[in-house]
Scaffold this active site. Structure first.
Site, mmCIF file in Angstrom:
data_model
loop_
_atom_site.group_PDB
_atom_site.id
_atom_site.type_symbol
_atom_site.label_atom_id
_atom_site.label_comp_id
_atom_site.label_asym_id
_atom_site.label_seq_id
_atom_site.Cartn_x
_atom_site.Cartn_y
_atom_site.Cartn_z
ATOM 1 N N GLU A 71 -8.550 13.471 15.330
ATOM 2 C CA GLU A 71 -7.140 13.087 15.372
ATOM 3 C C GLU A 71 -6.288 14.212 14.775
ATOM 4 O OE1 GLU A 71 -4.282 9.494 13.603
ATOM 5 O OE2 GLU A 71 -6.234 9.919 12.690
ATOM 6 N N HIS A 72 -6.636 14.632 13.572
ATOM 7 C CA HIS A 72 -5.962 15.758 12.910
ATOM 8 C C HIS A 72 -7.005 16.844 12.650
ATOM 9 C CE1 HIS A 72 -4.055 11.981 11.383
ATOM 10 N NE2 HIS A 72 -2.941 12.613 11.691
#
Length: 443
Positions: free
Chosen positions: A335-336
């Site tokens: 996601e990040h």
């Protein structure tokens, strides 16, 4: 506190074999479907009363009305801490700059003289934006959902956030203040699967909610399950799972920064994932040493951070080279993803799979959560290999407008008839023959 996975030995496996070696939270949406199905059906049949009663059952409190009164929104904004207001205003300003540049323009292509195809971009008519409650308060999620919808030109915007017993059954006042700051006056005290069902089916009544075309925003596993169940009744952005960070780092990284960034994601939830991928055993050791005192000094150490770091979803992954590290983070599809290496921009340019990439020591994930201008509603659970984060595009539909003259159709008609007959669909060809007296001009 955090486990290690050593991949420095043999050649890295490919695809699914490598994915199986990497840490990931258990997030069984399929199992949650049967729990949310009766909730959604109840909302479908009993409307607002079902939304309110399920919220009360789950400990959210029972608001006096499902829709938040306008005066409550105004009051929340009036009473908002000036420093928080200033921070939200700057977050909104930066998000608008980025998302405004994502607007699409209609494109007309002349295929042949007299024959054009125009791709026209049309916003969704009405959207339901979900803002989670739970362990934290997320006015930033109001910004990240509302701004791209507004910049896309969506006319109908409704926000739902769980009722909070501590605030008289209303959503958290900072959530309400963020809505007011953005000019959103249609806000509902509803959370969980029942809020998604409310958006999907609509609920009648003076304080009810009209159905929407699209639902976006993160939530817990029951929100994700309701999205899966109701997909087709509504459009959805994604089935968001537990938040995650991966840091790809080499010996040039500062272990203090890396440890702090891993902790920043672990702070969200006991299921949050924090993963360090590095070719430096020395950095791995230094990060481990840094984690202990930083966790000890953290507010949410015991109930969130320690369980998250110790869980199966978090690990330090050792690789033989930075090239292997890039392969690992591409397979993980975080996601990040932070890149903290000697030449971070060049390494970041090689990455194909991530919800968002944060380059170098001065672009931590926390910046993206609030004030980078980027969007923090991002794909989780490895979905970044095929899905994007929330953007203006999420709220737009591309429609092809086909405009051909008689001569332009005549020029290609024999090809259309040939292909129709090749597919054993002669009526398709007959639709063209009818326009030319049942005789298609031959070339």
């Amino acid at each position: 506190m955090i486990s290690r996975i050593d991949l420095r030995g043999d050649t890295l496996p490919e695809g699914g074999a490598l994915r199986a070696l990497l840490p990931r939270a258990e997030f069984d949406v399929e199992a949650a479907l049967e729990k949310v199905r009766p909730i959604c059906e109840d909302v479908r049949h009993r409307g607002a009363e079902a939304v309110l009663s399920w919220g009360e059952k789950f400990g959210d409190g029972r608001p006096a009305s499902l829709r938040v009164p306008a005066e409550a929104l105004h009051r929340a904004l009036d009473e908002l801490d000036p420093a928080v207001r200033a921070a939200l205003e700057e977050s909104i300003r930066r998000a608008r700059l980025v998302h405004r540049d994502q607007r699409r323009t209609d494109t007309t292509t002349q295929v042949v003289p007299g024959g054009t195809v125009t791709e026209k971009w049309v916003p969704v008519g009405r959207v339901g934006l979900y803002v989670p409650g739970g362990l934290s308060v997320y006015p930033s999620s109001v910004v990240m959902n509302v701004v791209p919808a507004q910049e896309a030109g969506v006319d109908g915007i409704a926000v739902a956030s769980p009722a909070q017993a501590a605030f008289g059954g209303l959503p958290h006042p900072t959530i309400l203040a963020a809505c007011a700051l953005l000019g959103v006056d249609e806000v509902y005290a509803a959370g969980g699967a029942q809020a998604v069902a409310m958006f999907a089916y609509g609920v009648p009544g003076p304080d009810g909610c009209r159905s929407v075309d699209l639902v976006t925003g993160p939530g817990n596993i029951y929100v994700a399950a309701a999205k899966r169940l109701l997909k087709g009744v509504i459009g959805i952005d994604a089935e968001a799972g537990p938040t995650e960070i991966a840091v790809l780092a080499d010996a040039a990284a500062d272990p203090v920064h890396v440890a702090a960034d891993l902790i920043s994601q672990a702070e969200h939830d006991p299921m949050a994932a924090a993963v360090l991928v590095t070719d430096s055993a020395e950095l791995a050791d230094a990060v481990e040493r840094e984690l202990a005192p930083q966790v000890d000094a953290s507010k949410h150490a015991e109930e969130r951070i320690r369980p998250a770091l110790a869980g199966r979803q978090s690990a330090i992954v050792l690789v033989a080279s930075l090239d292997d590290g890039v392969r690992v983070v591409d397979t993980y599809a975080a996601e990040h993803l932070e890149i903290q290496t000697a030449d971070a921009a060049a390494v970041a340019a090689r990455v194909r799979n991530a919800g968002a990439i944060f380059v170098g020591p001065y672009a931590p994930v926390s910046l993206g959560d609030y004030a980078a201008g980027s969007n923090h509603v991002l794909p989780t659970g490895g979905c970044a290999c095929h899905s994007s984060g929330l953007s203006v595009q999420s709220f737009l539909r591309g429609i092809h407008v086909v405009d051909y003259t008689r001569d332009a159709l005549a020029e290609v008609a024999h090809h259309v008839v040939t292909l129709a007959e090749a597919e054993d669909l002669p009526a398709h060809g007959a639709a063209l023959k009818a326009r030319f007296g049942w005789k298609v001009p031959q070339k």
